[in-house]
Motif scaffolding. Structure first.
Motif, PDB file in Angstrom:
ATOM      1  N   LYS A  30       3.307  -2.556 -18.070  1.00  0.00           N
ATOM      2  CA  LYS A  30       4.721  -2.490 -18.350  1.00  0.00           C
ATOM      3  C   LYS A  30       5.159  -3.749 -17.434  1.00  0.00           C
ATOM      4  CE  LYS A  30       5.384   2.487 -18.150  1.00  0.00           C
ATOM      5  NZ  LYS A  30       5.607   3.431 -17.059  1.00  0.00           N
ATOM      6  N   LEU A  31       4.694  -3.976 -16.106  1.00  0.00           N
ATOM      7  CA  LEU A  31       5.400  -4.833 -15.228  1.00  0.00           C
ATOM      8  C   LEU A  31       4.786  -6.485 -15.939  1.00  0.00           C
ATOM      9  CD1 LEU A  31       6.011  -5.870 -13.014  1.00  0.00           C
ATOM     10  CD2 LEU A  31       3.681  -6.598 -11.320  1.00  0.00           C
ATOM     11  N   GLY A  32       3.756  -6.324 -17.205  1.00  0.00           N
ATOM     12  CA  GLY A  32       3.609  -8.044 -17.633  1.00  0.00           C
ATOM     13  C   GLY A  32       2.711  -8.600 -16.789  1.00  0.00           C
ATOM     14  N   ALA A  33       2.132  -8.376 -16.089  1.00  0.00           N
ATOM     15  CA  ALA A  33       1.635  -9.337 -14.940  1.00  0.00           C
ATOM     16  C   ALA A  33      -0.642  -8.973 -15.712  1.00  0.00           C
ATOM     17  CB  ALA A  33       2.267  -8.553 -13.714  1.00  0.00           C
ATOM     18  N   PHE A  34      -0.765  -9.803 -14.620  1.00  0.00           N
ATOM     19  CA  PHE A  34      -2.073 -10.349 -14.078  1.00  0.00           C
ATOM     20  C   PHE A  34      -2.308  -9.693 -12.562  1.00  0.00           C
ATOM     21  CE2 PHE A  34      -1.844 -14.223 -16.795  1.00  0.00           C
ATOM     22  CZ  PHE A  34      -2.001 -13.725 -18.341  1.00  0.00           C
ATOM     23  N   ARG A  35      -3.741  -9.115 -12.996  1.00  0.00           N
ATOM     24  CA  ARG A  35      -3.950  -8.797 -11.574  1.00  0.00           C
ATOM     25  C   ARG A  35      -3.896  -9.595 -10.402  1.00  0.00           C
ATOM     26  NH1 ARG A  35      -3.535  -5.009 -15.839  1.00  0.00           N
ATOM     27  NH2 ARG A  35      -4.945  -3.160 -15.878  1.00  0.00           N
ATOM     28  N   ASN A  36      -4.049  -9.494  -9.492  1.00  0.00           N
ATOM     29  CA  ASN A  36      -3.800 -10.398  -8.354  1.00  0.00           C
ATOM     30  C   ASN A  36      -3.140 -11.701  -8.465  1.00  0.00           C
ATOM     31  OD1 ASN A  36      -6.356  -9.120  -7.134  1.00  0.00           O
ATOM     32  ND2 ASN A  36      -7.748 -10.420  -8.666  1.00  0.00           N
ATOM     33  N   THR A  37      -1.786 -10.912  -8.870  1.00  0.00           N
ATOM     34  CA  THR A  37      -0.875 -11.860  -8.764  1.00  0.00           C
ATOM     35  C   THR A  37       0.084 -11.237  -7.521  1.00  0.00           C
ATOM     36  OG1 THR A  37      -0.271 -11.501 -10.882  1.00  0.00           O
ATOM     37  CG2 THR A  37       1.852 -12.021 -10.114  1.00  0.00           C
ATOM     38  N   ASN A  38       0.957 -12.236  -7.184  1.00  0.00           N
ATOM     39  CA  ASN A  38       1.594 -11.081  -5.978  1.00  0.00           C
ATOM     40  C   ASN A  38       2.712 -10.970  -6.412  1.00  0.00           C
ATOM     41  OD1 ASN A  38       0.419 -12.356  -3.641  1.00  0.00           O
ATOM     42  ND2 ASN A  38       1.381 -14.278  -3.270  1.00  0.00           N
ATOM     43  N   VAL A  39       3.544  -9.852  -5.812  1.00  0.00           N
ATOM     44  CA  VAL A  39       4.660  -9.739  -6.385  1.00  0.00           C
ATOM     45  C   VAL A  39       5.447  -9.221  -5.619  1.00  0.00           C
ATOM     46  CG1 VAL A  39       3.731  -8.259  -8.310  1.00  0.00           C
ATOM     47  CG2 VAL A  39       3.386  -6.824  -5.754  1.00  0.00           C
ATOM     48  N   ARG A  40       6.655  -8.788  -5.332  1.00  0.00           N
ATOM     49  CA  ARG A  40       7.714  -8.314  -4.467  1.00  0.00           C
ATOM     50  C   ARG A  40       7.895  -7.112  -4.382  1.00  0.00           C
ATOM     51  NH1 ARG A  40      11.189 -10.373  -0.567  1.00  0.00           N
ATOM     52  NH2 ARG A  40      10.456 -11.914  -0.855  1.00  0.00           N
ATOM     53  N   VAL A  41       7.882  -5.889  -3.601  1.00  0.00           N
ATOM     54  CA  VAL A  41       8.106  -4.826  -3.606  1.00  0.00           C
ATOM     55  C   VAL A  41       9.426  -4.531  -3.057  1.00  0.00           C
ATOM     56  CG1 VAL A  41       7.180  -2.532  -3.072  1.00  0.00           C
ATOM     57  CG2 VAL A  41       5.838  -4.642  -3.872  1.00  0.00           C
ATOM     58  N   THR A  42      10.504  -4.248  -3.500  1.00  0.00           N
ATOM     59  CA  THR A  42      11.433  -3.681  -2.760  1.00  0.00           C
ATOM     60  C   THR A  42      12.152  -2.013  -2.994  1.00  0.00           C
ATOM     61  OG1 THR A  42      12.331  -5.968  -3.951  1.00  0.00           O
ATOM     62  CG2 THR A  42      14.286  -4.546  -2.721  1.00  0.00           C
ATOM     63  N   SER A  43      12.672  -1.700  -1.934  1.00  0.00           N
ATOM     64  CA  SER A  43      12.982  -0.356  -2.169  1.00  0.00           C
ATOM     65  C   SER A  43      14.397  -0.331  -1.470  1.00  0.00           C
ATOM     66  CB  SER A  43      11.839   0.721  -0.955  1.00  0.00           C
ATOM     67  OG  SER A  43      12.358   0.201   0.179  1.00  0.00           O
ATOM     68  N   LYS A  44      15.359   0.758  -1.165  1.00  0.00           N
ATOM     69  CA  LYS A  44      16.212   1.035  -0.528  1.00  0.00           C
ATOM     70  C   LYS A  44      15.794   0.136   0.400  1.00  0.00           C
ATOM     71  CE  LYS A  44      19.269   4.892  -0.351  1.00  0.00           C
ATOM     72  NZ  LYS A  44      19.369   5.951   0.029  1.00  0.00           N
ATOM     73  N   TYR A  45      15.035   0.498   1.611  1.00  0.00           N
ATOM     74  CA  TYR A  45      14.829   0.318   2.973  1.00  0.00           C
ATOM     75  C   TYR A  45      14.240  -1.308   3.234  1.00  0.00           C
ATOM     76  CZ  TYR A  45      14.898   4.855   2.416  1.00  0.00           C
ATOM     77  OH  TYR A  45      15.617   6.047   1.663  1.00  0.00           O
ATOM     78  N   GLY A  46      13.609  -1.848   2.409  1.00  0.00           N
ATOM     79  CA  GLY A  46      13.324  -3.514   3.006  1.00  0.00           C
ATOM     80  C   GLY A  46      12.973  -3.963   1.948  1.00  0.00           C
ATOM     81  N   SER A  47      12.029  -4.747   1.856  1.00  0.00           N
ATOM     82  CA  SER A  47      11.058  -5.939   0.820  1.00  0.00           C
ATOM     83  C   SER A  47       9.690  -6.686   1.641  1.00  0.00           C
ATOM     84  CB  SER A  47      12.172  -6.147   0.197  1.00  0.00           C
ATOM     85  OG  SER A  47      11.568  -7.399  -1.064  1.00  0.00           O
ATOM     86  N   VAL A  48       9.146  -6.604   0.662  1.00  0.00           N
ATOM     87  CA  VAL A  48       7.654  -7.184   1.343  1.00  0.00           C
ATOM     88  C   VAL A  48       6.895  -8.098   0.165  1.00  0.00           C
ATOM     89  CG1 VAL A  48       6.194  -5.374   1.134  1.00  0.00           C
ATOM     90  CG2 VAL A  48       5.532  -7.246   2.743  1.00  0.00           C
ATOM     91  N   VAL A  49       6.426  -8.496   0.210  1.00  0.00           N
ATOM     92  CA  VAL A  49       5.611  -9.286  -1.096  1.00  0.00           C
ATOM     93  C   VAL A  49       3.954  -9.441  -0.727  1.00  0.00           C
ATOM     94  CG1 VAL A  49       5.044 -11.644  -1.887  1.00  0.00           C
ATOM     95  CG2 VAL A  49       7.670 -11.117  -1.071  1.00  0.00           C
ATOM     96  N   VAL A  50       3.719  -8.950  -1.932  1.00  0.00           N
ATOM     97  CA  VAL A  50       2.384  -8.032  -1.301  1.00  0.00           C
ATOM     98  C   VAL A  50       1.114  -8.961  -3.034  1.00  0.00           C
ATOM     99  CG1 VAL A  50       2.326  -6.204   0.475  1.00  0.00           C
ATOM    100  CG2 VAL A  50       2.473  -5.986  -1.974  1.00  0.00           C
ATOM    101  N   LYS A  51       0.175  -8.396  -3.067  1.00  0.00           N
ATOM    102  CA  LYS A  51      -1.027  -9.084  -3.826  1.00  0.00           C
ATOM    103  C   LYS A  51      -0.941  -7.652  -4.689  1.00  0.00           C
ATOM    104  CE  LYS A  51      -4.026 -11.919  -3.798  1.00  0.00           C
ATOM    105  NZ  LYS A  51      -5.653 -12.844  -3.362  1.00  0.00           N
ATOM    106  N   ALA A  52      -0.304  -7.554  -5.897  1.00  0.00           N
ATOM    107  CA  ALA A  52      -0.882  -6.599  -6.692  1.00  0.00           C
ATOM    108  C   ALA A  52      -2.434  -6.614  -7.615  1.00  0.00           C
ATOM    109  CB  ALA A  52      -0.317  -6.809  -7.895  1.00  0.00           C
ATOM    110  N   VAL A  53      -2.859  -5.210  -7.592  1.00  0.00           N
ATOM    111  CA  VAL A  53      -4.048  -5.670  -7.841  1.00  0.00           C
ATOM    112  C   VAL A  53      -4.415  -3.819  -8.585  1.00  0.00           C
ATOM    113  CG1 VAL A  53      -4.924  -6.671  -5.385  1.00  0.00           C
ATOM    114  CG2 VAL A  53      -4.951  -3.748  -4.867  1.00  0.00           C
TER     115      VAL A  53
END
Lengths: 568, 133, 437
Positions: free
Chosen positions: B44-67
């Protein structure tokens, strides 16, 4: 150390046989001495006041895992009564399960100086010792529990007394324990499967042994070792209507066994909180007192001592190694229930309980406890306890004294019962007009328990050479008093000395004392079989290693070791 | 394009080992600066494995690697090992229980190829100083 | 030459394994190898030997850099901070020994601090539930020797308590469990098919956050009453089956973890899990146990229990102890700006608190006592490195089943390093001096 001379008090001391006469008590180097032996003592004027030795509690649950479960799972027990820190006193909380700090101070305020923790699960011995270490002032010891221990069950199945004794000696040393405690023998092991042993002949699942064999065997092993205290017993079938027959059956197992102890005790079985074991009837609807039957037996058998387990009509917290009983209780009152079964050794449960004067059974329980003491022929063999906190918190001891000393106080309580007539019908108490005097109270709270514990050479009296544990109460026995004056005075000692240190001065805590932990080091002949069994059980069934089991060093910063030699 | 998933956090053995080896070390970031996504969510995301992603919630945001999810499948559920990265976005409300709601935070995940995954110390330091994007 | 120390206790998780063997140099100054430990435990021992270890206290400067300070200066800063604060938070206490916890409690009492431990983000909600309904439990040896039904709910010991399954729960052969794992039925409830689930007989892949519903459904199933077709994503047939499996055992044990304590419902989830256990005792023998995380979080709850009467979230700021989770818990206090200084020992809130709370620590006078460099030390004003408890100094710790075990010192700390207890004793003495008592 400072010298003290407590002058002109009315002294009650069963050891010296002083029954309220005016006498002086001298203290030097932590001991009681002849009055001529002190040179320039600080003088305490005790004229018009009562002087006794420090109190000795033979059975209370004041330290260890189940006590702390009671504290931690009952925040409501701390409501309203918390006391802020003040000077040398640290903060103190809790009513039925007070913090260790409050435990030490409150016992001291009642004039008590020695308190025995009544049930120590061996695997949790370290915890028990940590709490005792943090309980100020008091001399303490703890009784490890043996009645459901796999080693004991296996040895006694074949009546191997010598092996049992060797194991007891090893465990007392490993846990730094004081005496052999037995709780619902076999029944708590059965509870590990959700079962129970309801009488002395009810076999223990798998182990193929009966409670009777366990009880008799442990008495014999205790005498084989010649320990200071006798086997300390909480029988099967606690708290059930009709259980007095089980109690008598348990008593009878001591018949014909003579004490073998150089510590001066005469009993081979101490049965604790007998109130809970003296019920007739066959349901809660017709439960009745069998205190008379129980006391007939106790009065005619010298080798038994008992304590009361007096119900104080409070909201309290019950806690016992009798796991199945606590489950039974939570089914009755539907309050929260904690349970902790301990591998190879024991179990326990904790349930809050409200002893309400409006409930018939609670009132009957109240009567039974008092009947036991009032029917006692020899007050040196029956001791005041509330099985703290099971039948009520220990700070009610002065109230129990009041009830024992005053028919007027008892009548007041009867009048407060909702089901007064039914209660009177089911009990004997209303027909008892005996009023104990302070000498008898001193027997039941000082000299008696000290002797039963095998500690008459240290505690319980005011004879020169004993530990200088002395309480002065603002109470004049020769003036008229109302019953409540007794409770007030004995709840609030004016002065208290513990091993020669003044820990209460003018009703205030003046020192945190010099607390000691007593334990018994019993020497036995080398027993390779028992040591092999110990190694094997640790290797295969325990979840801690043998080398991590023994309690050592800093858990007992001020130990007092009582040596016993059973190698002959 | 961003996807919405339900975020939970917790321990992993790699999180434990790298934490004990030193939270200032890159291995800790490798173990915990990640988000485990189900293959279906990756699609659904349309991303490769090991891509950096930004995760955002109502409370904050952070960049992590999607695995890839290591303990899956769990479509719709995403997993960030416990640590400072997860704690940038979890629901901090305790609802009067004392316990922040570490599990069950709705988050959006979007590809952030060019944004770096910060080390743990840098992440909290920059966060505290208000230097995070 | 080297020597081997046996019966070593692992100071990582609440499993508190006590059968490790550690090879150290003859002079006891270097630690070479660790046997029997899990990967995490081994790493914990080995990390004490790191060459880049910080061995002296340091203070954050205006420009953001660190400056080395002496222990005396660190003690002075800490004592001043605590005495000058109106309501300091003293947090952590889970990765240290009971002896240090006791000294810390005395400091807290002297300065009127709020004492809180890591249960506040771990099993605090379990402690609340126990206060509601109690807890029928047992020691881990009872599980090993008797249990034939093992239920892991919202916990993943394969990752968080790696040796739990082999030492206590799934695999060991005990007195009545001679067949080991073949004699046991293992059930895992988790929204993910975890590595623990992969060794289970049954995995219920519950919808995340629906624990209360499923627990409640089990109670319904015990009684043979009607269930909806699906509860929490689990078909009712499966629920009846699991209920029957539990009832038919001789001894059932439920282990539960963060999956239930940290999901919505919080303490109510645990209430229900304990109620399940109570109910099971009508049919067979059953017990329940929280999978405690830090190796001595349980101990700090015990120490505070006997000193104050409460296991965590103890507010001493009024001169007596108050306890009101939701009010006196760390994250609530921080988020509402109710504490004005933060002291951390034996924990890493910088890594494990929600960031909004971490920021509040950064904004305040703060001290972190920790052998490691961590996100907490990164946001605190002063960092005091100390000896590793359980590696470089012994002391008492409580296992997840409340069994106290004396940890061992196996290797010397770096020259001149203080222990937690020594540092705290010095702070206490200084606090008393400042207060003039």
């Amino acid at each position: 150390m400072a010298e003290y001379l407590i002058k002109n008090g009315f002294v009650f001391d069963p050891v010296l046989g002083i029954k309220g006469d005016k006498a002086d008590v001298a203290i030097k180097d932590g001991k009681i001495v002849e009055t001529t032996a002190v040179k320039s003592p600080q003088v305490i004027d005790a004229s018009g006041k009562t002087v006794m030795a420090g109190g000795v509690d033979i059975h209370a649950h004041v330290a260890g895992p189940k006590v702390n479960v009671g504290r931690n799972f009952r925040p409501e027990d701390k409501l309203f009564g918390y006391k802020p820190k003040n000077g040398i006193e640290r903060m103190q909380g809790g009513f039925s399960v007070p913090t260790t700090i409050r435990t030490g101070y409150n016992y001291a305020r009642m004039g008590y100086t020695t308190v025995m923790e009544a049930a120590m699960p061996p695997l949790y011995a370290r915890h028990t010792h940590e709490e005792m270490r943090d309980t100020p002032i008091l001399d303490q010891g703890a009784y490890p529990v043996f009645g459901n221990n796999w080693f004991v069950l296996e040895y006694l199945k074949n009546h191997e007394i010598e092996n049992t004794a060797a194991y007891i000696a090893w465990l007392l040393r490993a846990t730094k324990g004081y005496a052999v405690k037995v709780v619902n023998p076999g029944g708590t092991e059965a509870w590990a499967w959700g079962l129970n042993c309801e009488n002395v002949h009810d076999p223990v699942p798998y182990f193929d042994i009966t409670p009777a064999q366990i009880i008799k065997g442990l008495i014999e092993a205790n005498e084989y070792l010649g320990l200071p205290h006798s086997m300390h017993m909480h029988a099967n079938n606690l708290g059930n209507p009709g259980n007095y027959t089980t109690t008598l059956d348990s008593f009878k197992l001591s018949e014909g066994i003579k004490p073998n102890s150089k510590f001066g005790r005469d009993q081979v079985m101490h049965h604790t909180h007998v109130q809970f074991h003296s019920y007739g009837g066959d349901s809660w609807a017709n439960v009745e007192s069998k205190a008379k039957e129980i006391m007939d037996y106790v009065n005619s058998h010298d080798n038994i001592t008992i304590d009361m387990g007096q119900v104080t009509l409070d909201e309290t917290t019950t806690m016992t190694a009798d796991g199945p009983f606590e489950h039974h209780l939570t089914e009755l009152n539907h309050l929260k229930w904690a349970n902790a079964d301990v591998e190879l050794e024991t179990g326990s449960g904790v349930v809050p309980y409200v002893y309400s004067p409006s409930i018939k059974v609670c009132a009957i329980q109240w009567c039974i406890g008092l009947e036991l003491a009032l029917l006692a022929k020899d007050p040196m063999r029956i001791f005041i306890t509330t099985d703290h906190p099971n039948a009520g918190p220990f700070i009610r001891y002065p109230r129990v004294m009041k009830w024992l000393m005053s028919t007027e106080a008892r009548e007041q309580q009867f009048d407060a019962f909702k089901h007064k007539d039914k209660v009177i019908e089911a009990t004997n108490l209303a027909g008892l007009d005996r009023e104990l005097d302070l000498y008898e109270i001193a027997q039941m709270t000082r000299a008696g328990p000290a002797k039963s514990l095998g500690l008459a050479h240290m505690y319980g009296g005011l004879a020169p050479g004993l530990e200088a544990d002395v309480a002065v109460y603002d109470f004049n026995p020769n003036e008229p008093y109302a019953p409540d004056d007794i409770e007030k005075a004995f709840l609030n000692a004016e002065h208290l000395f513990k091993t020669g240190v003044q820990v209460i001065r003018d009703h205030n805590i003046a020192s945190n004392g010099n607390k000691r932990t007593l334990w018994v080091n019993a020497k036995v002949n080398e027993n390779p079989q028992v040591m092999r069994d110990v190694k094997e059980k640790f290797l295969r069934y325990y979840t801690v290693t043998l080398n991590n089991y023994e309690v050592t060093g800093h858990y007992l910063p001020n130990p007092y070791v009582i040596e016993v030699d059973a190698t002959e | 394009m961003a996807i919405r998933v339900n975020l939970i956090t917790g321990r992993t053995i790699q999180q434990g080992v790298s934490m004990e080896a030193g939270k200032e070390k890159p291995a800790y970031t490798t173990a915990c600066g990640i988000i485990e996504l189900d293959p279906a969510d990756f699609k659904k995301l349309g991303a490769f494995r090991n891509t950096n992603v930004r995760v955002t919630s109502k409370y904050g945001s952070v960049v992590v690697k999607a695995v890839d999810a290591t303990q899956g499948p769990h479509p719709g559920v995403a997993y960030i090992p416990m640590g400072p990265w997860a704690n940038m976005v979890v629901n901090p409300n305790t609802y009067s229980t004392g316990m922040p709601t570490f599990k069950g935070t709705p988050v959006e995940v979007e590809v952030a190829k060019n944004e770096p995954v910060l080390g743990s110390l840098e992440l909290v330091r920059k966060g505290c100083r208000g230097e995070l994007a | 030459m080297t020597k081997t120390v046996t019966d070593v206790i692992c100071p990582f998780c609440g499993t508190l394994c006590d059968d490790l063997e550690v090879v150290v140099s003859d002079d006891g100054k270097e630690l070479h190898e660790v046997y029997n430990a899990c990967a995490i435990g081994a790493e914990k021992f080995l990390h004490s030997q790191a060459k880049d270890r910080i061995t002296r206290p340091r203070m954050r400067q205006e420009d953001g850099s660190w400056k080395e300070i002496s222990y005396d200066e660190a003690i002075e800063y800490t004592a001043r901070m605590l005495t000058e604060a109106k309501k300091p938070l003293m947090y952590g206490w889970s990765s240290t020994n009971c002896e240090a916890q006791a000294v810390g409690s005395e400091i807290g009492e002297a300065v009127g601090a709020v004492m809180d431990n890591t249960a506040t983000v771990c099993h605090g909600t379990s402690l609340i539930a126990v206060q509601d309904i109690g807890i029928p439990s047992c020691t881990l040896g009872e599980v090993k020797n008797r249990a034939d039904r093992i239920l892991f709910w919202g916990c993943n010991p394969a990752h968080a308590h790696p040796r739990h399954m082999s030492r206590y729960s799934i695999f060991p052969r005990g007195f009545f469990t001679g067949k080991g794992h073949t004699g046991r039925k293992v059930i895992v409830v988790d929204p993910r098919p975890t590595d623990t689930a992969s060794v289970a007989d049954v995995h219920l892949q519950i919808e995340q956050g629906r624990d209360y519903e499923l627990l409640n459904a089990l109670r319904v199933a015990f009684k043979g009453e009607q269930l909806p077709d699906v509860v929490a994503g689990i078909p009712k047939e499966k629920i009846y089956e699991v209920a029957e499996t539990l009832k038919s055992g001789r001894f059932a044990i439920i282990f539960f973890g963060m999956g239930v304590t940290q999901s919505l419902g919080k303490n109510h989830n645990i209430d229900e899990a304990i109620a399940v256990t109570r109910d099971l005792n009508e049919y067979t023998k059953a017990a329940i146990m929280p999978m405690r995380g830090h190796y001595n979080v349980t101990g700090s709850g015990q120490v505070w229990g006997w000193l104050f009467g409460f296991p965590y979230a103890v507010d001493l700021s009024r001169g007596f102890a108050r306890y009101n989770p939701g009010e006196t818990t760390s994250n609530d206090l921080l988020r509402r700006d109710e504490v004005d200084a933060v002291f951390v020992l034996g924990s890493d809130p910088g890594a494990h608190f929600p960031f909004s709370s971490v920021k509040k620590i950064y904004d305040r006078p703060s001290v972190a006592i920790d052998p490691h460099e961590t996100p907490t030390t990164e946001v605190c004003k002063v960092h005091v490195p100390v000896a590793f408890v359980g590696v470089e100094i012994g002391g008492c710790a409580y296992r997840m089943d409340n069994v106290p075990i004396e940890t061992r010192k196996v290797v010397e700390p770096p020259e001149g390093m203080m222990t937690d207890e020594e540092f705290l004793k010095r702070v206490l003495a200084r606090v008393k001096e400042i207060q003039g008592v």
